[in-house]
Design a protein around this motif. Structure first.
Motif, PDB file in Angstrom:
ATOM      1  N   THR A  15       0.823  -1.212   0.000  1.00 25.44           N
ATOM      2  CA  THR A  15       0.000   0.000   0.000  1.00 25.44           C
ATOM      3  C   THR A  15       0.853   1.256   0.000  1.00 25.44           C
ATOM      4  N   ILE A  16       0.515   2.198  -0.873  1.00 24.95           N
ATOM      5  CA  ILE A  16       1.040   3.553  -0.781  1.00 24.95           C
ATOM      6  C   ILE A  16      -0.062   4.356  -0.110  1.00 24.95           C
ATOM      7  N   MET A  17       0.182   4.726   1.123  1.00 27.76           N
ATOM      8  CA  MET A  17      -0.897   5.207   1.979  1.00 27.76           C
ATOM      9  C   MET A  17      -1.492   6.545   1.527  1.00 27.76           C
ATOM     10  N   GLY A  18      -2.781   6.672   1.809  1.00 25.92           N
ATOM     11  CA  GLY A  18      -3.489   7.909   1.537  1.00 25.92           C
ATOM     12  C   GLY A  18      -4.170   8.402   2.794  1.00 25.92           C
ATOM     13  N   ASN A  19      -5.079   9.331   2.603  1.00 24.96           N
ATOM     14  CA  ASN A  19      -5.846   9.878   3.718  1.00 24.96           C
ATOM     15  C   ASN A  19      -7.249  10.148   3.210  1.00 24.96           C
ATOM     16  N   ILE A  48      -3.153   2.326  -4.130  1.00 20.99           N
ATOM     17  CA  ILE A  48      -2.593   3.668  -4.034  1.00 20.99           C
ATOM     18  C   ILE A  48      -3.691   4.518  -3.411  1.00 20.99           C
ATOM     19  N   GLY A  49      -3.443   5.006  -2.215  1.00 23.24           N
ATOM     20  CA  GLY A  49      -4.489   5.597  -1.406  1.00 23.24           C
ATOM     21  C   GLY A  49      -4.949   6.976  -1.842  1.00 23.24           C
ATOM     22  N   GLY A  75      -8.544  10.913  -6.123  1.00 25.76           N
ATOM     23  CA  GLY A  75      -7.603  11.991  -5.881  1.00 25.76           C
ATOM     24  C   GLY A  75      -6.151  11.582  -5.831  1.00 25.76           C
ATOM     25  N   ALA A  76      -5.830  10.323  -6.149  1.00 30.62           N
ATOM     26  CA  ALA A  76      -4.462   9.826  -5.984  1.00 30.62           C
ATOM     27  C   ALA A  76      -3.436  10.652  -6.754  1.00 30.62           C
ATOM     28  N   PHE A  77      -3.822  11.130  -7.948  1.00 28.47           N
ATOM     29  CA  PHE A  77      -2.893  11.916  -8.765  1.00 28.47           C
ATOM     30  C   PHE A  77      -3.458  13.311  -9.066  1.00 28.47           C
ATOM     31  N   ALA A  90      -3.777  -3.988 -17.187  1.00 28.29           N
ATOM     32  CA  ALA A  90      -5.089  -4.631 -17.227  1.00 28.29           C
ATOM     33  C   ALA A  90      -5.747  -4.748 -15.866  1.00 28.29           C
ATOM     34  N   GLY A  91      -4.969  -5.016 -14.827  1.00 27.79           N
ATOM     35  CA  GLY A  91      -5.560  -5.309 -13.530  1.00 27.79           C
ATOM     36  C   GLY A  91      -5.821  -4.098 -12.652  1.00 27.79           C
ATOM     37  N   ILE A  92      -5.680  -2.894 -13.203  1.00 22.78           N
ATOM     38  CA  ILE A  92      -5.819  -1.686 -12.389  1.00 22.78           C
ATOM     39  C   ILE A  92      -7.237  -1.136 -12.460  1.00 22.78           C
ATOM     40  N   GLU A  93      -7.771  -0.806 -11.295  1.00 24.18           N
ATOM     41  CA  GLU A  93      -9.085  -0.181 -11.191  1.00 24.18           C
ATOM     42  C   GLU A  93      -8.888   1.275 -10.783  1.00 24.18           C
ATOM     43  N   ILE A  94      -9.441   2.182 -11.569  1.00 24.55           N
ATOM     44  CA  ILE A  94      -9.338   3.601 -11.235  1.00 24.55           C
ATOM     45  C   ILE A  94     -10.698   4.109 -10.792  1.00 24.55           C
TER      46      ILE A  94
END
Length: 203
Positions: A15-19, A48-49, A75-77, A90-94
């Motif tokens: 995990t790349i942590m988020g808030n 990716i948080g 809001g990750a980017f 392919a396996g990424i959910e946005i």
């Protein structure tokens, strides 16, 4: 002053942590790293948080390993103003609002065998997209709808891999926008709400 982040391909990072705070500017792991120009994301990462790379103004390159399977949260980017293109495995959910304010993002491509089912109305809000290559996405059912309108006034070319026209709701559409669809599906798109507004539709 952090400029680059290199994570080993054999990394066990999950995990790349988020808030998840209602106020985005509380930030995630790399919030406001204004000198960060590139990062490679190993396949081990699953999340990716929220707001993880929010306001990384100099971020130009985000590289995912091809076999990645992860979820990129809202809001990750946000406001990564130097990001010009993104290739999504392919396996990424946005989720909704992922790339809002990426004011240099012109090209988006989804890699082969994508399982993506929805592109939200706000996913690429305020991005001057010119090309969206979703030719590898055969499961998309909704684009910009039912939650809102998707702004495609800068898009010159949209390539879709779905034989059945996805539900869509376009507020603005480039008058010269071209749409490419799977073989034998031109008439279906020419008769579908939203899609029929494209100036040029071809196989």
């Amino acid at each position: 002053d952090l400029e680059t982040v290199s994570l080993s391909p054999n990394s066990q990072l999950k995990t790349i942590m988020g808030n998840r705070s209602a106020s985005y500017n509380t930030g995630g792991a790399f919030y406001c790293c204004k000198s960060l120009t590139s990062i490679n994301i190993p396949a081990s990462v699953e999340i990716i948080g929220y707001w993880a790379f929010d306001h990384c103004h100099a971020l130009r390159t985000v590289t995912f390993q091809p076999n990645s399977r992860l979820k990129i949260m809202d809001g990750a980017f946000w406001v990564c103003e130097s990001l010009t293109s993104i290739e999504i495995p392919a396996g990424i959910e946005i989720l909704e609002s992922t790339f809002v304010g990426c004011t240099s993002l012109k090209n988006v491509r989804f890699q082969a065998n994508s399982q993506l089912r929805t592109i939200g109305a706000a996913t690429f809000q305020s991005c001057p997209l010119e090309t969206i290559d979703a030719s590898n996405c055969s499961y998309i059912t909704s684009i910009g709808a039912p939650n809102g309108n998707m702004d495609l006034k800068t898009v010159n070319l949209f390539i879709l891999g779905t034989k059945t026209p996805p539900l869509c709701n376009f507020l603005w559409l480039n008058n010269n926008a071209a749409l490419r669809v799977p073989q034998g599906c031109v008439n279906a798109y020419k008769n579908a709400n939203g899609w029929k507004n494209f100036a040029y539709i071809s196989e």
